[in-house]
Write an enzyme that holds these catalytic residues in place. Structure first.
Site, PDB file in Angstrom:
ATOM      1  CB  CYS A 117      -1.201   0.399   1.181  1.00 30.14           C
ATOM      2  SG  CYS A 117      -1.951  -1.297   1.575  1.00 30.14           S
TER       3      CYS A 117
ATOM      4  CG  ASP B 248     -19.385  -6.418  22.774  1.00 31.10           C
ATOM      5  OD1 ASP B 248     -20.634  -5.944  23.600  1.00 31.10           O
ATOM      6  OD2 ASP B 248     -19.650  -5.902  21.733  1.00 31.10           O
TER       7      ASP B 248
ATOM      8  CG  ASP C 213     -16.034  -5.419  18.440  1.00 31.89           C
ATOM      9  OD1 ASP C 213     -17.802  -5.443  19.189  1.00 31.89           O
ATOM     10  OD2 ASP C 213     -17.044  -5.241  17.955  1.00 31.89           O
TER      11      ASP C 213
END
Lengths: 57, 817
Positions: free
Chosen positions: B80, B482, B671
């Site tokens: 990249c 979660d 997350d």
């Protein structure tokens, strides 16, 4: 054996040069990014006349 | 430029008779999809051309040159970076350019008269990256200097160590090679010259660490290391100056080098996980658009004041907490609350800084700015939790502390004893004790075992970023999950279809799937999967904010959000429960004919993974900020006995604290940004690779594979690692226990000590490397395949292996300790 009296100081000198080159390389930013140079070889664009990838001072 | 692909910059081939012709501007459908996937909608950079704004992000130098640092989100690997460099090099007026894949920062210097910053940013964005110009006060030079200093120390230690070892070999084998006393002196002096910078400069962090430990009245690993290095070095200097006696410069250098190497790799792993944190800071908008007397005006975010009227365009992040004055939109608050659904917001509703405006331009008033915003509050909460991070007393440190204490006591007693017997030999023998107990194997035992285990874990898809994680993994009693993004993934699934007399389930789904056929979002994916027949071909049309329309049998059909298609109260009017599911409606000429409920799909392996953890004797819990009904559904599906919904970040943190008060050791898996504080407050925390940057930065480990099964496997490996660590430590301790009495009585010879120490170090490293030789089973091979390419190319595991290979292969050269 007497050759060692010359060779040991000589090896010290060479190590000194190696260290100096290493310090220069680090300070000029060559070790800042260890990830992208490996990919640069895949970039087959012709090199532009202006070299533009040196790091900021 | 017009003949080059907008994404990959390759020339676009001539017209082709392919079925899926790419949109103009792209060379192939792949590039088009890649660019569409990563592009932020309607991002505009023209605000940065404003003089006041430009001054806050760029440094101007003479001759109209400007220099700016831009953090580019989306740089995943070196490829990249090369791509961005290639794009920017084509622009005119670029004086200097560096793209760093490691910290993802593009430094560019350009001529203000020839080039505009907005065009530079747009060029980066065209490649599918997201540029965030960094404000000038985001000081990067400190970080850069720190990075460079660490590399410098490591390289210096490596170079010096090799040379000193070579010179020492001459001294050790000197007796066989008739080396004269004079040559011996030369060798000693040369070794001292080389060892001095290694010990005093590269070894500085260990001395500083030891000093810090002593100041806090504890005996950490740095104390024996500093003591050993310091003693070996000063004793050798003493002998060199005297011109007689043994020297240990090689062992001193070796310690410094191997230990620096271990710490360097650990720091790199942690830095990688923390990179996201900087993205978060950078993603705070640097410019805001205010409305004064009906005119829009861009100003730097710092000049924003409470009470100003702001314009927020679609695709922009809200810079402040405020209320909507004009306009209707949907916002994405998932970064803040973990709420996965886009939420409808209209006049008078509250919007939060850090959430994303998805659909329409809005006018809002600034109520809370800067440090008062909800997002800033979350960051503070995180920092507080991080400060309270439970200190896990490491087994190695505990043993080291006792060991060091014992060594110090024995050395003192030896000194006292020999001062009675023979005062002239006190210094020599006391130092002999210190050197013989020099914790070579002991100091290698911990880093070797831990880094081998970390490398093995990285292979399985878990990147460990903090040293205590492995130890803590073996002690946990509770696992708290979660929901959103952790137990569920990005895809949606259909939960229920509400039929009407004329419209049975299969017909609703068939038509809905046909309408969504050309769409490329999770809802369309779920519909395609559910529809049995997919032969219907319709001309469809997407309308922003409404949904997808189609004509069929001279009726007009629409599929989309009920409040948009039928009005805000429609859901209540049609008795659709507010159950945490996302409901969409199919309308025929403006009248609803069918309703479809969707929810985030559970990860396929979730149930199995949770059962494995429970079978391991752990209590599994679910804590979510999401709708209570949705949480209950998930808990039922996964057979989780304890599940709570609607929890705020503070509630989660409190709940975990309460568990810990009762003596539980908690592993938290989450997350979202909303999970960050509780991740920081748990004994062990694991963040999902797909999760928020802040969550990854505050977690002890990142689940790269996204496979929850890895957690149970990691625990198993942690136990194995602990076993091996204990073997290593007990070997090192018993070796020393054996050697100490001999040294105390003045019986030990340097040769014996050297051989013993080398063998003992080799044994320890070899034992630790057993952790790496675990065969990869089928499931973990899949993990690797499912990893994003960024972690395959130059993966953490490979680097960790490199770091282990070096000490292992260099080890046979070690001669004394």
């Amino acid at each position: 054996m007497t050759a060692l009296y010359l060779l040991i100081p000589l090896s010290l000198l060479l190590v000194g040069i190696a260290i100096a080159v290493f310090i220069w390389a680090v300070n000029s930013g060559q070790f800042d990014d260890l990830d992208s140079p490996a990919w640069r070889i895949l970039d087959d664009d012709e090199l532009t006349a202006e070299k533009s990838d040196d790091s900021p001072a | 430029m017009s003949n080059d692909c907008l994404h990959c910059s390759e020339a676009i081939p001539g017209p082709r008779a392919t079925l899926a012709a790419p949109a103009s501007g792209y060379c192939c459908a792949g590039c088009e999809a890649a660019a569409a996937f990563s592009r932020e909608p309607n991002a505009s950079f023209s605000d940065y051309d404003n003089a006041a704004v430009l001054k806050s992000i760029a440094l101007s130098s003479d001759k109209g040159l400007m220099e700016a640092d831009v953090l580019v989100d989306g740089i995943r690997c070196g490829a990249c970076a090369v791509d961005i460099e290639r794009r920017l090099r084509k622009l005119s007026g670029i004086a200097k350019l560096s793209v760093n894949a490691h910290n993802r920062i593009v430094t560019v210097r350009w001529n203000q008269n020839q080039q505009a910053i907005s065009h530079i940013l747009q060029t980066i964005a065209d490649g599918g990256y997201t540029p965030h110009p960094l404000p000038l006060d985001a000081d990067l030079s400190d970080l850069r200097r720190e990075d460079r200093r660490a590399i410098l120390k490591l390289g210096l230690a490596g170079l010096g160590t090799m040379q000193v070892m070579m010179l020492s070999a001459g001294l050790y084998f000197g007796s066989q090679l008739d080396v004269t006393a004079e040559l011996q002196r030369l060798l000693s002096w040369a070794a001292m010259l080389l060892a001095t910078p290694v010990v005093l400069y590269a070894g500085l962090p260990f001395f500083a660490g030891a000093l810090n430990d002593l100041r806090h009245k504890r005996l950490g690993m740095d104390v024996p290391v500093a003591l050993a290095v310091g003693a070996a070095y000063s004793m050798s200097v003493f002998h060199t100056l005297n011109g007689s006696g043994e020297i240990w410069f090689d062992s001193a250098c070796m310690f410094v080098f191997f230990l620096s190497l271990g710490r360097h790799w650990e720091a790199r792993g942690r830095r990688r996980a923390q990179q996201g944190l900087r993205t978060l800071v950078a993603s705070q908008p640097q410019t805001v658009t205010i409305i004064v007397d009906g005119q829009t005006q861009a100003i730097p975010a710092k000049q924003l004041q409470v009470g100003m009227r702001l314009l927020v365009r679609p695709g922009e992040t809200f810079p402040v907490d405020g209320h909507i004055l004009k306009g209707t939109t949907t916002v994405d608050e998932s970064l803040l609350t973990g709420e996965s659904r886009p939420l409808e917001r209209c006049c008078g509703d509250k919007v939060l800084a850090g959430s994303l405006n998805r659909d329409q331009a809005l006018e809002i008033n600034a109520e809370k700015i800067g440090a008062d915003t909800t997002r800033a509050h979350l960051m503070r909460l995180l920092r507080r939790a991080e400060a309270k991070k439970p200190a896990v007393a490491l087994l190695a440190d505990r043993i080291a502390a006792r060991f060091v204490l014992a060594v110090l006591v024995i050395a003192t007693l030896t000194a006292a004893l020999w001062s009675q017997i023979d005062p002239s030999r006190v210094f020599e023998i006391t130092l002999a004790v210190l050197v013989v107990t020099c914790p070579c194997a002991l100091s290698l035992a911990t880093p070797a075992s831990l880094s081998a285990a970390a490398a093995a874990l990285a292979r399985r898809g878990l990147l460990v970023t903090r040293g205590h994680t492995l130890e803590a993994l073996t002690q946990i009693t509770h696992v708290v999950f979660d929901k959103t993004g952790t137990l569920t993934d990005q895809a949606l699934e259909i939960v229920a279809v509400r039929e009407t007399a004329d419209w049975p389930r299969h017909r609703i789904l068939e038509l809905a799937a046909a309408i969504e056929r050309e769409q490329n979002h999770p809802i369309a994916g779920a519909l395609r999967k559910a529809a049995e027949e997919q032969t219907l071909q319709l001309d469809t049309q997407w309308q922003a904010g409404l949904g997808v329309m189609a004509e069929y049998n001279s009726h007009r059909y629409a599929l989309g959000s009920p409040s948009r298609l039928l009005g805000t109260t429609s859901q209540k009017n049609h008795q659709i429960p507010d159950d945490g599911n996302t409901w969409i409606v199919l309308t025929e000429d403006g009248k609803s004919v069918g309703w479809i409920a969707l929810r985030a799909r559970l990860r396929p392996e979730a149930k199995q993974a949770l059962q494995a953890l429970e079978a391991d004797g752990l209590h599994v819990q679910l804590m979510s900020g999401d709708h209570a009904a949705a949480v209950k559904q998930v808990a039922n599906a996964l057979l989780i006995p304890e599940a709570t919904g609607g929890m705020l970040p503070q509630d989660k943190l409190d709940a975990v604290e309460a568990l810990r008060q009762q003596g539980a050791k908690v592993m938290m898996v989450g997350d979202g940004l909303n999970d960050a504080p509780v991740l920081a407050g748990a004994d062990v925390s694991v963040a999902m690779q797909s999760g928020a940057a802040l969550a990854q930065a505050s977690a002890d480990a990142v689940l790269l594979s996204g496979d929850l099964n890895t957690l149970a496997a990691a625990r198993e490996l942690a136990f194995k690692a602990r076993r091996i660590l204990r073997q290593n430590l007990s070997w090192a301790v018993s070796y020393n226990t054996l050697a100490v009495p001999l040294a105390v009585t003045g019986l030990i010879t340097p040769w014996l000590a050297a051989i013993g120490m080398s063998l003992s170090s080799l044994l320890v490293v070899g034992n630790a490397l057993r952790l790496l030789r675990q065969p990869l089973d089928a499931s973990s091979q899949q993990d690797l395949a499912s990893q994003p390419p960024s972690f395959r190319g130059s993966s953490q595991s490979e680097r960790l292996e490199e770091s282990l290979d070096r000490p292992a292969t260099a080890e046979p050269m070690s001669t004394t300790s």
